[in-house]
Design a protein around this motif. Structure first.
Motif, PDB file in Angstrom:
ATOM      1  N   ILE A 810       0.951  -1.108   0.074  1.00  0.00           N
ATOM      2  CA  ILE A 810       0.074  -0.040  -0.164  1.00  0.00           C
ATOM      3  C   ILE A 810       0.916   1.158  -0.024  1.00  0.00           C
ATOM      4  CG2 ILE A 810      -1.669   1.289   1.336  1.00  0.00           C
ATOM      5  CD1 ILE A 810      -2.847  -1.365   2.293  1.00  0.00           C
ATOM      6  N   SER A 811       1.899   1.374   0.687  1.00  0.00           N
ATOM      7  CA  SER A 811       3.165   2.448   0.701  1.00  0.00           C
ATOM      8  C   SER A 811       3.422   2.411  -0.525  1.00  0.00           C
ATOM      9  CB  SER A 811       4.064   2.018   1.577  1.00  0.00           C
ATOM     10  OG  SER A 811       3.611   2.117   2.945  1.00  0.00           O
ATOM     11  N   LEU A 812       3.769   1.546  -1.329  1.00  0.00           N
ATOM     12  CA  LEU A 812       4.284   1.306  -2.604  1.00  0.00           C
ATOM     13  C   LEU A 812       3.565   1.892  -3.526  1.00  0.00           C
ATOM     14  CD1 LEU A 812       6.630   0.545  -4.596  1.00  0.00           C
ATOM     15  CD2 LEU A 812       5.839  -1.481  -4.693  1.00  0.00           C
ATOM     16  N   SER A 813       2.203   1.569  -3.547  1.00  0.00           N
ATOM     17  CA  SER A 813       1.065   2.199  -4.332  1.00  0.00           C
ATOM     18  C   SER A 813       1.059   3.793  -4.267  1.00  0.00           C
ATOM     19  CB  SER A 813      -0.176   1.752  -4.263  1.00  0.00           C
ATOM     20  OG  SER A 813      -0.158   0.148  -4.504  1.00  0.00           O
ATOM     21  N   TRP A 814       1.087   4.106  -2.955  1.00  0.00           N
ATOM     22  CA  TRP A 814       1.210   5.557  -2.503  1.00  0.00           C
ATOM     23  C   TRP A 814       2.108   6.275  -3.101  1.00  0.00           C
ATOM     24  CZ3 TRP A 814       4.289   8.639   0.568  1.00  0.00           C
ATOM     25  CH2 TRP A 814       3.644   9.910   0.990  1.00  0.00           C
ATOM     26  N   ARG A 815       3.547   5.798  -3.038  1.00  0.00           N
ATOM     27  CA  ARG A 815       4.504   6.694  -3.624  1.00  0.00           C
ATOM     28  C   ARG A 815       4.319   6.594  -5.101  1.00  0.00           C
ATOM     29  NH1 ARG A 815       8.217   7.133   0.664  1.00  0.00           N
ATOM     30  NH2 ARG A 815       7.693   5.882   2.359  1.00  0.00           N
ATOM     31  N   ILE A 837      10.222   5.080 -11.140  1.00  0.00           N
ATOM     32  CA  ILE A 837      11.565   4.186 -10.821  1.00  0.00           C
ATOM     33  C   ILE A 837      12.240   4.816  -9.352  1.00  0.00           C
ATOM     34  CG2 ILE A 837      13.830   3.819 -11.637  1.00  0.00           C
ATOM     35  CD1 ILE A 837      12.722   3.645 -14.282  1.00  0.00           C
ATOM     36  N   GLY A 838      12.225   5.926  -9.435  1.00  0.00           N
ATOM     37  CA  GLY A 838      12.906   6.532  -8.140  1.00  0.00           C
ATOM     38  C   GLY A 838      12.223   6.057  -6.804  1.00  0.00           C
ATOM     39  N   GLU A 839      10.831   5.846  -6.996  1.00  0.00           N
ATOM     40  CA  GLU A 839      10.211   5.104  -5.713  1.00  0.00           C
ATOM     41  C   GLU A 839       9.902   3.899  -5.641  1.00  0.00           C
ATOM     42  OE1 GLU A 839       8.662   7.325  -3.786  1.00  0.00           O
ATOM     43  OE2 GLU A 839       8.684   9.352  -4.778  1.00  0.00           O
ATOM     44  N   VAL A 840      10.482   3.143  -6.488  1.00  0.00           N
ATOM     45  CA  VAL A 840      10.571   1.640  -6.348  1.00  0.00           C
ATOM     46  C   VAL A 840      11.873   1.071  -6.142  1.00  0.00           C
ATOM     47  CG1 VAL A 840       8.269   1.214  -7.822  1.00  0.00           C
ATOM     48  CG2 VAL A 840      10.525   1.215  -8.691  1.00  0.00           C
ATOM     49  N   GLY A 841      12.885   1.854  -5.897  1.00  0.00           N
ATOM     50  CA  GLY A 841      14.247   1.628  -5.490  1.00  0.00           C
ATOM     51  C   GLY A 841      15.215   1.984  -6.439  1.00  0.00           C
ATOM     52  N   GLN A 975      14.279  -4.254  -3.938  1.00  0.00           N
ATOM     53  CA  GLN A 975      14.419  -3.459  -2.662  1.00  0.00           C
ATOM     54  C   GLN A 975      12.985  -3.257  -2.048  1.00  0.00           C
ATOM     55  OE1 GLN A 975      16.880   0.125  -3.006  1.00  0.00           O
ATOM     56  NE2 GLN A 975      15.448   1.303  -1.641  1.00  0.00           N
ATOM     57  N   LYS A 976      13.023  -3.692  -0.733  1.00  0.00           N
ATOM     58  CA  LYS A 976      11.735  -3.709  -0.117  1.00  0.00           C
ATOM     59  C   LYS A 976      11.128  -2.355   0.018  1.00  0.00           C
ATOM     60  CE  LYS A 976      11.186  -4.103   4.331  1.00  0.00           C
ATOM     61  NZ  LYS A 976      11.279  -4.791   5.617  1.00  0.00           N
ATOM     62  N   PRO A 977      10.007  -1.997  -0.341  1.00  0.00           N
ATOM     63  CA  PRO A 977       9.242  -0.717  -0.396  1.00  0.00           C
ATOM     64  C   PRO A 977       9.441   0.062   0.802  1.00  0.00           C
ATOM     65  CG  PRO A 977       7.736  -2.427  -1.694  1.00  0.00           C
ATOM     66  CD  PRO A 977       8.841  -2.982  -0.984  1.00  0.00           C
ATOM     67  N   LYS A 978       9.597   1.217   1.005  1.00  0.00           N
ATOM     68  CA  LYS A 978       9.770   2.095   2.156  1.00  0.00           C
ATOM     69  C   LYS A 978       8.316   1.990   2.925  1.00  0.00           C
ATOM     70  CE  LYS A 978      12.127   6.025   4.211  1.00  0.00           C
ATOM     71  NZ  LYS A 978      12.857   7.046   4.053  1.00  0.00           N
ATOM     72  N   SER A 979       8.203   1.693   4.030  1.00  0.00           N
ATOM     73  CA  SER A 979       7.033   1.993   4.825  1.00  0.00           C
ATOM     74  C   SER A 979       6.581   3.536   4.979  1.00  0.00           C
ATOM     75  CB  SER A 979       6.931   1.174   5.990  1.00  0.00           C
ATOM     76  OG  SER A 979       5.906   1.743   6.951  1.00  0.00           O
ATOM     77  N   VAL A 980       5.188   3.960   4.660  1.00  0.00           N
ATOM     78  CA  VAL A 980       4.888   4.998   5.052  1.00  0.00           C
ATOM     79  C   VAL A 980       4.691   5.391   6.696  1.00  0.00           C
ATOM     80  CG1 VAL A 980       2.734   6.612   4.893  1.00  0.00           C
ATOM     81  CG2 VAL A 980       3.481   5.718   2.723  1.00  0.00           C
TER      82      VAL A 980
END
Length: 986
Positions: A810-815, A837-841, A975-980
């Protein structure tokens, strides 16, 4: 006595009213049979402008006689302006009677409208018994007493415009629910304007209903306006049918247009392109690019070989309201006769997008002004142009700047033409519009450049030569006949419909056809066929068909007394909650926005929801279905006080029970049968059976519409539990056994499971040998349960959830959604792929695989899934590379095809292959793939939950799709998505 034969076309634009008189029998002659033309500024009274235009043309050629005129066709922006301007004096309140049975209550009428327009028009809503399934069988029969009770309420509210919208009404041939309901309403409310949704538009329930509501709202105004148009013609003693142009390049009799004014919206660009087709009929026998250069912008569109413009999309927005009318695919750039030409700080010449517009006669240098415009440079370059004072221009502008100007104009046109092309081959380019003289005679990418005479009034010519259409959009069985045989039958129906609409039979031809197999529905396909032909002027047309009395404006009576609440609030300055929400969202500074995280809970806002929705569809990798209707439902829950809470999977307790649910079925069904309570019902049935209650909920797949289901379930009043920031796929997959719990546990993990059709039928699976068997059993039941069901899967423990979940999706979708929104807000959409691309690692975890245009799509249905292949051709001057992407609902493999024909696999599942629209950054699903779309193909590395074990690759890799000969090679490093929650929590 000679029969009338002349055709008059008038296009009433926002700036100019253009007219033409032509003799169609002489269209092959050098003058194209054009006997007179006229261009003048549009008057505040369009009827007076029409009268003046036709009068001027008659006066310019004494040989034109009123008795020789066979038709007058008018194109107008009058009706769409009423909506755009939100004019309460021209828009009536509308009551909506939705025939839906137990469905769609979570997505009420006008839910996706701008708040101001919704409060202005939407006066009453009722959810009634009725509606049909995809096969035409009834969900429920209509209830006459129920309809009569609603009519009493509508009468008390003083509403005189009513829309009747039934689920799958376009395929309802047997039961005729909308028509029967309309008869009941007519008896209860005599004199009311009644609009059935199936008479306005085709499949796509919410969009069709929206179109019907807008149509009903402007009916009274349309009658009055069209009567005035007809009156203007009659005063000139012209006794002939009057037509209004539609947005698809065809015409309606004025009497029919008075009933369907929405079909006239945005017909101007189509008129220009149809006029271009007429002007070049003897020169160009293939698809061509039409470049319409006006005063401020240049509009470029592709005119297909069939003489109609390439369409932009299945859906379009009218003043923020989504409808399912398709408009011409037109790209605009800031180049026109009034474009301001200046030098930047580095001394480089720039053209536009600023323009002096209508002030050209006073602001341009050639007219004694002080601003250098494109017109000034064009006059300097072309001695034959006699406009303004050339000597002033010669002394004010330099020859060096002229060369730079000409070079820049050439590059601007070449770039936009190349962008709109669907192949690398050269294509004829037709220049129309008053600014056509700006363009050079040769352009890279153009096989020839044509500047026809009369191009300045191409829009009026398009109106005069428009044809009659018949369109069939239906779902049919292919069980006993092949798709080709069914297509032939549908084509004949389209021809008959065109004839019934007024076309001369021997001129009718099939202009467009499409065949789309339906997922998970055995032997069913959607067929769309359009037939066009010339109007049959020999057919007797009663005078009343061509003329309406000006007094037929029944709904205008008492309009001012019936002032709506919106108008009252507007006068007092009061705003509704929805208006405030929308304004706040529009004013969001994306770069500084911070989500609300309380403790370890992320409280979702409407801004968050919008971004998550965009991200979910991109992560759907072409599948999962559009999240749009689910977003509307969740937003409505939030506006009614529901709170959406998201928690980190790592914050779960080991003994927590985590629920899961999602939808199964055909996307074509989901665009008609909007969700009701079936998703919540499936959860309630499951946990009543189990005798326990879940502590949290997780979505089955983050990709597509199911990506929002966890939050919908969690925020629903019956559960009110948090949603886990993660899912069981990290993307979308076509089948529910392609999940990470199945990777880590061979025995069934989601038992018991249940499906619910929302219409009173519930099915349980309590024991099974595998999750694959559960999937097969539920899929087998789909067609008999309406081809779309809600599924509740047995809960997973907190311990297993933490071990198996694809985290922070969900955090990844948001980003991802935030990156797209920021690219739009800062006008940097060309860099949206890099922003994602910058948001997914970063480039180690994702990359752009290809940029280009879709030039081929093939689809077939196997075992309920749509298999196919989309072919994309590289965009850019001189580039000839291709990429082909096979899909099974979702994209499977990306194959690079080199110029020599050699092929190389550059990405495959489980890595994500996402196709996004290059023009807005939104995802494009496999059902939406079509010729000419400009796209970017993104590759994103899959979670290690899929790639770290042989079983993960066997289930989610190429082998899971039957491609045993393809070996998975990772695009990069996950790379694991960063948690909001981790980033913004206290």
């Amino acid at each position: 006595m000679k029969s009338p034969y002349l055709r008059i076309g008038v296009d009433v634009g926002g700036t100019n009213t253009d007219g033409v008189v032509l003799d169609p029998h002489r269209s092959s002659e050098p003058d194209r049979g054009i006997l007179a033309f006229h261009k003048a500024s549009t008057t505040s009274n369009p009827s007076l402008g029409i009268n003046n235009t036709i009068t001027s043309m008659f006066q310019s050629n004494p040989d034109i006689k009123a008795s020789d005129v066979a038709s007058v066709t008018i194109g107008t922006t009058h009706f769409i302006n009423a909506v755009v301007e939100q004019d309460a004096s021209r828009l009536a309140k509308v009551a909506v009677l939705r025939l839906c049975g137990p469905f769609s209550k979570g997505v009420p009428p006008c839910i996706d409208w701008p708040a101001s327009l919704r409060e202005l028009i939407c006066g009453h809503v009722a959810f009634l018994s009725g509606g049909c399934e995809v096969d035409g069988s009834e969900i429920r029969d209509i209830d006459a007493k129920e309809i009569e009770r609603e009519c009493e309420v509508i009468k008390q509210k003083g509403i005189k415009s009513i829309v009747i919208a039934g689920i799958f009404s376009p395929v309802d041939i047997v039961h005729q629910q909308e028509e029967r309901a309309a008869e009941i309403v007519q008896k209860c409310l005599p004199g009311a304007d009644i609009v059935t949704s199936k008479s306005v538009a085709n499949l796509g329930f919410l969009e069709r209903e929206n179109a019907a509501i807008l149509n009903a709202s402007i009916l009274a105004f349309a009658r009055k306006t069209i009567a005035a148009f007809q009156s203007a013609v009659k005063k000139l003693r012209i006794e002939c049918p009057v037509f209004i142009t539609q947005n698809d390049g065809t015409i309606l009799l004025a009497s029919a247009a008075a009933k369907l004014p929405i079909r006239t919206f945005s017909s101007g660009p189509t008129n220009s392109m149809r006029g271009a087709s007429f002007l070049t009929q003897n020169e160009v026998k293939e698809a061509m690019m039409v470049v319409d250069i006006g005063g401020t912008t240049t509009d470029v569109g592709l005119l297909l070989k069939n003489g109609f413009p390439r369409q932009a999309a299945a859906f379009s927005e009218i003043s923020g309201v989504r409808t399912n009318f398709s408009y011409p695919d037109v790209r605009s750039i800031g180049l026109g006769g009034g474009s301001i030409v200046k030098k930047d700080s580095n001394g480089k010449l720039t053209i536009g997008p600023e323009s002096v517009g209508y002030q050209l006669p006073t602001k341009a240098i050639c007219f004694g002004g002080s601003i250098a415009t494109a017109t000034d440079y064009t006059i300097l370059a072309n001695p034959e142009i006699n406009i303004g004072d050339r000597s002033i221009v010669s002394s004010a502008l330099s020859k060096t700047d002229l060369e730079d100007f000409q070079s820049m104009v050439k590059k601007m046109l070449e770039r936009v033409i190349d962008t709109m092309k669907t192949s690398a081959d050269d294509i004829p380019v037709l220049l129309v519009g008053g600014g056509a003289v700006l363009a050079p005679n040769e352009l890279i990418g153009a096989s020839k450049v044509v500047k026809p005479r009369w191009s300045g009034v191409a829009n009026a010519i398009g109106a005069a030569t428009a044809r009659v259409s018949g369109i069939i959009d239906t779902i049919e069985s292919t069980e006993t006949e092949t798709a080709t045989q069914v297509m032939e039958t549908i084509s004949q129906r389209a021809i008959e419909k065109a004839v019934s609409n007024g076309a001369k039979r021997d001129t009718v031809e099939i202009a467009e056809m499409d065949h789309i197999p339906l997922q998970y529905i055995a032997n069913k396909s959607r067929f769309i066929v359009k037939a066009v032909g010339d109007f049959d002027f020999e057919r007797e047309t009663p005078l009343e068909e061509g003329f309406l009395d000006d007094t037929q404006s029944t709904n205008e009576t008492g309009r001012e007394d019936d002032m709506n609440e919106f108008a009252k609030k507007a006068e007092s300055g009061e705003k509704s909650r929805d208006q405030k929400d929308e304004e706040q969202q529009d004013l969001v500074d994306i770069s500084s926005y911070r989500p609300k995280v309380e403790g370890r809970e992320w409280i979702i806002s409407e801004t968050d929801l919008a971004w998550i929705t965009t991200g979910c569809y991109i992560l759907g990798t072409g599948g999962g279905g559009s999240p749009y209707s689910h977003m509307l439902r969740l937003r409505q829950i939030m506006r009614e006080g529901g709170v959406v809470r998201v928690i980190s999977p790592q914050d779960l307790k080991d003994d927590d029970l985590v629920a899961c649910g999602g939808g199964k079925g055909s996307p074509t069904v989901s665009i008609e049968k909007l969700p009701g309570e079936e998703m919540m019902q499936s959860q309630n049935e499951l946990y009543k059976f189990m005798g326990v209650q879940p502590n949290a909920v997780i979505c089955l797949e983050i990709g597509g519409g199911n990506g929002l289901q966890g939050m919908i379930l969690g925020a629903s009043t019956n559960m009110n539990i948090p949603t886990v920031d993660g899912d069981w796929m990290g993307r979308a997959y076509p089948v529910a056994w392609q999940t990470t719990p199945v990777v880590f546990e061979k025995k069934p993990v989601f038992l018991p499971s249940t499906i619910c059709d929302g219409n009173g039928n519930v099915m349980f699976m309590t024991e099974a040998t595998s999750e694959l068997m559960v999937e097969r059993a539920f899929r087998a039941a789909l067609s008999t349960m309406g081809s779309h069901v809600a599924c509740a899967k047995g809960p997973i423990s907190g311990t297993n959830t933490k071990n198996w979940v694809v985290e922070n999706t969900i955090s990844l979708s948001w980003r991802i959604g935030r990156a797209v929104a920021l690219a739009r807000q800062t006008h940097q959409i060309d860099g949206v792929a890099e922003a994602i691309i910058g948001e997914v690692g970063g480039h180690e975890s994702a990359k752009v695989l290809f940029r280009g245009k879709i030039v081929g799509v093939e689809r077939t249905l196997r075992m309920g899934h749509v298999y196919g292949e989309v072919i994309i051709e590289e965009s850019g001057l001189g580039k000839v590379g291709r990429m082909k992407i096979p899909f099974k609902n979702e994209n499977i493999v990306a194959v690079q095809v080199e110029a020599d024909g050699s092929e190389k696999i550059v990405a495959s599942v489980p890595d994500l292959i996402c196709i996004i629209d290059a023009q807005n950054g939104e995802a494009i699903g496999t059902p939406e793939y079509r010729y000419g779309l400009l796209v970017v193909v993104l590759g994103i590395v899959a979670s290690e939950k899929w790639t770290s074990t042989p079983r993960g690759l066997e289930i989610g890799g190429p082998k899971g799709f039957g491609m045993d000969d393809i070996e998975y090679k990772a695009l990069g490093t996950f790379q694991k998505p960063k948690s909001v929650i981790d980033e913004y929590g206290s």
